[in-house]
Design an enzyme around this catalytic site. Structure first.
Site, PDB file in Angstrom:
ATOM      1  NE  ARG E 102     -48.678 -13.431 -20.687  1.00 22.66           N
ATOM      2  CZ  ARG E 102     -49.917 -13.068 -20.935  1.00 22.66           C
ATOM      3  NH1 ARG E 102     -50.438 -13.254 -22.118  1.00 22.66           N
ATOM      4  NH2 ARG E 102     -50.649 -12.501 -20.002  1.00 22.66           N
ATOM      5  CE  LYS E 137     -49.746 -14.356   6.784  1.00 18.69           C
ATOM      6  NZ  LYS E 137     -50.946 -14.960   7.391  1.00 18.69           N
ATOM      7  CD  GLU E 199     -48.502 -12.175  16.816  1.00 20.74           C
ATOM      8  OE1 GLU E 199     -47.872 -11.743  15.827  1.00 20.74           O
ATOM      9  OE2 GLU E 199     -48.501 -13.381  17.152  1.00 20.74           O
ATOM     10  CG  ASP E 220     -52.282 -13.554  16.274  1.00 17.34           C
ATOM     11  OD1 ASP E 220     -52.635 -13.297  15.106  1.00 17.34           O
ATOM     12  OD2 ASP E 220     -51.611 -14.560  16.582  1.00 17.34           O
TER      13      ASP E 220
END
Lengths: 283, 283, 283, 283, 283, 283
Positions: E102, E137, E199, E220
């Site tokens: 697993r 992320k 940014e 952005d």
């Protein structure tokens, strides 16, 4: 077949801790007197009759110090060993043998001590159907190993920790607003693969637990007479465990009362180490 | 003043291991039945006469679970406690009390068991000058704690591990090419703050050790008569330790033979846990 | 025979820390340019005369990256190496060689730097009987390794840490209520295998220490004249250590004053790295 | 504003390792002589002119032993401190002060030693535009701390490790099939936020690197004359770093050759510890 | 050539965590039913078309349980695999196969899920020059592995973490006292091998960033029209990244706007696991 | 009441791993631009409708960076949150907010993604009695957290790992010599608090499992018709679980077939992250 604790991370952590606390910055006697390449041979013998347990742990101790150490066990965990029997032999780096000797013996003596103590209880039960189980009264850091030694000695394990079984005690009952509510709440919360046991102090609680559909009822510190009443009331509908102040003499009577499980903290918390010694010689 | 193991990294590691092995992914009974904010009060009582040891460790266990738990000890480590005495009280998060109870008791029962056992040996010695010392026969992972409990019980520590004292045994002697050479080599190698002890099996070895200027001579598994001869030969020039098969009954005679130190493995490896219980109630 | 730090857990922890801080999420130059299976050969050479130390640590660094790397040392720790001499060769995974090069050299250069510095002090002492010892002024994390390099260079170790020797300083004395009381208290507390040293600032303290039966007296920051007086007072009854502001030029005079031990912090805290370089070529 | 290493996990790991290697199972002198509740006050003074570095690390050391220790710094990292200046004061648990003293000083002396050494190089450069940078020749385990001390001393950091910058050396070039191909491959592989530097040994390689559009060219071990030629060829199109065998005397000439960066391994690998001492008194 | 995460310490830590959380004190089904010496053979098959990733991780999982497990991969990471294809085979200890199944599949399914998702985006871009990059992320604990799977799928990595690239956002700008000042400060602080990205939220910021000589400008959450304007203003002088709300359909248009990089969080944070199954049989 | 994973050691280990992999040697943007003492305020908002999960984990992330960060949650785990709702606020050290933002969001987005996905399945079941359960198909390292998010979403947990429930599959049956024997062996081996489930592939196995007195029967990958037959055969004597290829559309029909449990791997392995963003402003 006996599930082994070898490879378990918490067991490995304990072995590391053990070697580290004994060796610290170095074995100043051995490292300064024994040449790095010299080899030796060691034999561990029993100094009293015992049930051996922890052979694989002893192997791990030596091989952590030197992976090339050869290890041979003359018995399997669970075997009865007589006074004087050779239990195992190790050969390889003399430094590893001398430095690891005490730690290996410390594991072996404690685990065999538990297995030997357990076996005496198991023998006292003869071929009765009742299941002798341990408790969570284990030496901190040793849970997996001591539960293993209990199985080696022929008894069974209760839950391993607070996560693989539910045991509802009086404070849980109070917090949940009654036994019935506690059982209902917990049944709705935990996995369907986990059983629910309730600790009861009197027959009213036994009846309430039965009605609440628990899976196991623990009779806590009850007299033999009260236990018999409880068993009669429960009448085989759920498992019954007796706990508290069980001594080896009373074991037979308790077992004959019809309970399913007897739990004994002394199996782990009061077993003394058995005597094993190691003799080492140059190769 | 008693040097405390609180704050020692290996002790912290053992406490973490202990909580982790008991709680695992979660205390499924408590977490599902007791609300996070609810509080309680717990009292630990002695169920038999004992010498208490490990109070600070019990505090650490609860405060690891919740730093806000209040902890009050009614005794100090080393105090004699009577059956029924309240030993300590904790109050705060009910979850922390219920989840930590068993682990805290497991530490307390084992450490107090050792201190109680040690005290019995110490009492048997009365006010004799001899120093009762422990060995390295401790439960792996527990070295610092068990050595502490030995001091709490009134005895002394032998070396802590393989690194803070030299103990030359037969295999070291063989590897070094004789006792005299072994002592010379090791004296040239180790720090001037570390003493050198040699294990001897007969009086010839005792004489050779003396001649080699060791600091301590261990008489290993000798009869009382032989011990007396050795003491006479050594005549106060170096410290003398007896080791091996010492039981509590023979202690007085042994002490009166004139040795300086008696080491007893049973102080740690065969002390049983003493009985302490905890009662918890909602705040 | 030189006790080696190989296998010591704190040394392994430092090697892991070293590789981890250098490699982080990956050696982006090597991993993207050198194929996984390609192999190479590397040779480490001395770029100045030096005493080599840390060969086994260099081996561990490469083999932590790839256990199949072959490692051959042309010298042993403690050997004098001339400018240009080949010190060691490694062969195997090109990635392991390139990624491990800097870390291996960093260990080797620092440890050899200490051994080389120590050897210069030792040579300055010639065949005088005095024992040159290190201090606890080591780079944090490097205690075991630097103490090893000191032995490699031919000097001796003072205590390893705060646990394997007693050194009583002024604050301890104040806290204990006087030097005599301090020695008495500590003698009653510590293992019989540990010696007790007291730091003294003047001759009155020297006399008090002698009377208190300490094992070693440290003369802290005293003038040569005062040291000679102290040595005369002590007259061989206990070991004498001088400490503080010792430079290499004064070493001979100090040694001739009759002290037993001279401790020098600069052996570890101010040794510069020596120059070693590694050349790598495809296999 | 100076980015601080406080809170970095590898720094915390090093502090733990440092305390653990010094204290081991316990500070047997302090723990047996100084009562647990007694308090003290300590002052660290400079014993020579220096640039202070590591104040926060010293604070962490004491507070790891006792979080209630008060710590006051009289300077900020990077300040010049004169011989005799009080650098910091700590007050609180006498045990924490005595047990932590050596470890705190060891950190402070080494980090201030690096900052002091760096400042001397920086001063030698005066207000020239060139950037003085460190290397990866740091004491294993100390990368983050030593790179911090370099910034404290007024110089700049080269890449931190093998992961935050590309440095292509001859073996990478050989493995990739030529410099041009190596640059092309690596440009296609690494993040667009990482620059690519190539180590060159002669002017042909400099020209090839320029043509391959690298971001930085390192001139490795070239003579001053050759460096000037290289600078002329490169003509400001990419950054130029000189490396290898740079001593403080030659620094000005090197800087005037028009290079952008000068890297000096000695900033970290050969800085000696500076002298700081701590005086402790009962509160 | 694809840089592999095998051997990375944080990957090893995650594998250990994974096995430990699944096995805990023991695989009670397997350990009690399957004999220790019994062997088996397992095959992993794809249950849908996918891009395989993580083969070496699967190998590590099984070999952590038993180093003697044989592992054969029929594909390389990055290969397209059809529904029903055999992906890998393992043989050896039946216990290791059953216990590790697993965890190995969990790694493989997630990493292949990401690679498959990435490949779909890459295919949507066709042979346009733009570079598709990931973000930070990622699932906590999985950074190195997920960034690897992104490369396996054919896209590129943005910075790995907060340490190997500068990305200045509005709060940094505010804290530094304006964009120009922020860029100046950071350029003076960080290694010359690290690029600086800013940014920007509108065209004024784009112009200011250009004037401040940043290395990369991130647009952005701008509209396509605004992006085109920005690209025209920047005119190839620095790299341009678009970020925010990019879906696969709009990818082509975005790419054609002339930007250099498109970053897509969904590559990692929203890729579903792909379906792979393992069949095991006794050997 | 929802048992929380806060304080669980493996969760803490994952948070440490997450911060460490993102920050590495330092957040070079924030540390160089934002002053250590500056403070800020941050708000996390939902960018789509979702079920929130992981609030306490987000708090831990920020407070690991700075224990003084204030954290306020406007919802409780399990609450439905609308697009645009403010979910939580943090205030304190600007550095902690900026450095922790991404890691906190990564936890929150993934855990809320799972809870949101689970809630959709739960809603699809309406008020049917059947229990929706998860599987062990979780992201390695996330077992405790993902199982928690499943409860937050309104479903139930299957066993946590291989240690708190028995699930006998075909290979176990083969190894044990038949289903009946396997159940008998395992019943004799495991704790009485653990239930035994058997995976069955056809109705014969269902009948054999029933006869063997298992506690739970899993119907693996059976058609709806076959499931109904099995339910009829089992007739409420033991719990019945369906597993394999369950999609949300078929859920109602499946539930109406009379099974007790439906397990769905997609609850964890294929939930996408939901969208949450954080806005930070100077205090």
């Amino acid at each position: 077949m006996l599930a082994s604790p070898v490879g378990n991370p918490s067991v490995n952590a304990l072995i590391d801790l053990a070697l580290s606390e004994d060796i610290g910055p170095g074995d100043i006697t051995t490292d300064n007197l024994v040449a790095r390449g010299s080899t030796g041979h060691g034999v561990v013998k029993a100094k009293e009759p015992l049930v051996i347990s922890g052979l694989e742990i002893a192997r791990l101790v030596f091989q952590r110090l030197d992976p090339l150490v050869c290890f041979e066990a003359y018995f399997s965990d669970g075997d009865r060993v007589r006074n004087g029997d050779r239990v195992l032999a190790v050969s390889g780096s003399m430094r590893a043998l001398l430095t690891g000797e005490r730690t290996a013996l410390n594991f072996l003596q404690r685990l065999s001590g538990i297995a030997t103590c357990v076996r005496a209880y198991v023998d006292a039960l003869g071929d009765r159907k009742v299941r002798l189980v341990d408790t969570r009264k284990t030496a901190p850091g040793w849970r997996v190993l001591e539960k293993y030694a209990v199985r080696v000695g022929g008894a069974h394990n209760h839950r391993t920790g607070l996560y693989d079984g539910v045991l509802i005690k009086d404070n849980h009952i109070a917090a949940a607003g009654g036994l019935t509510q506690a059982v209902k709440t917990i049944r709705a919360s935990v996995s369907h693969l986990v059983r629910i046991e309730v600790e009861t102090a009197d027959l009213d609680q036994v009846r309430e637990a039965l009605a609440a559909n628990v899976d196991v009822i623990m009779l806590d510190n009850m007299s033999l007479a009260r236990i018999r009443e409880a068993v009669a009331i429960i009448d085989g509908r759920v498992l019954v465990e007796v706990s508290g102040g069980v001594n080896r003499e009373a074991l037979g009577q308790l077992a004959d009362s019809g309970v399913d499980l007897i739990s004994v903290g002394a199996l782990t918390h009061s077993a003394r180490s058995v005597d094993l010694s190691m003799q080492i010689a140059p190769a």
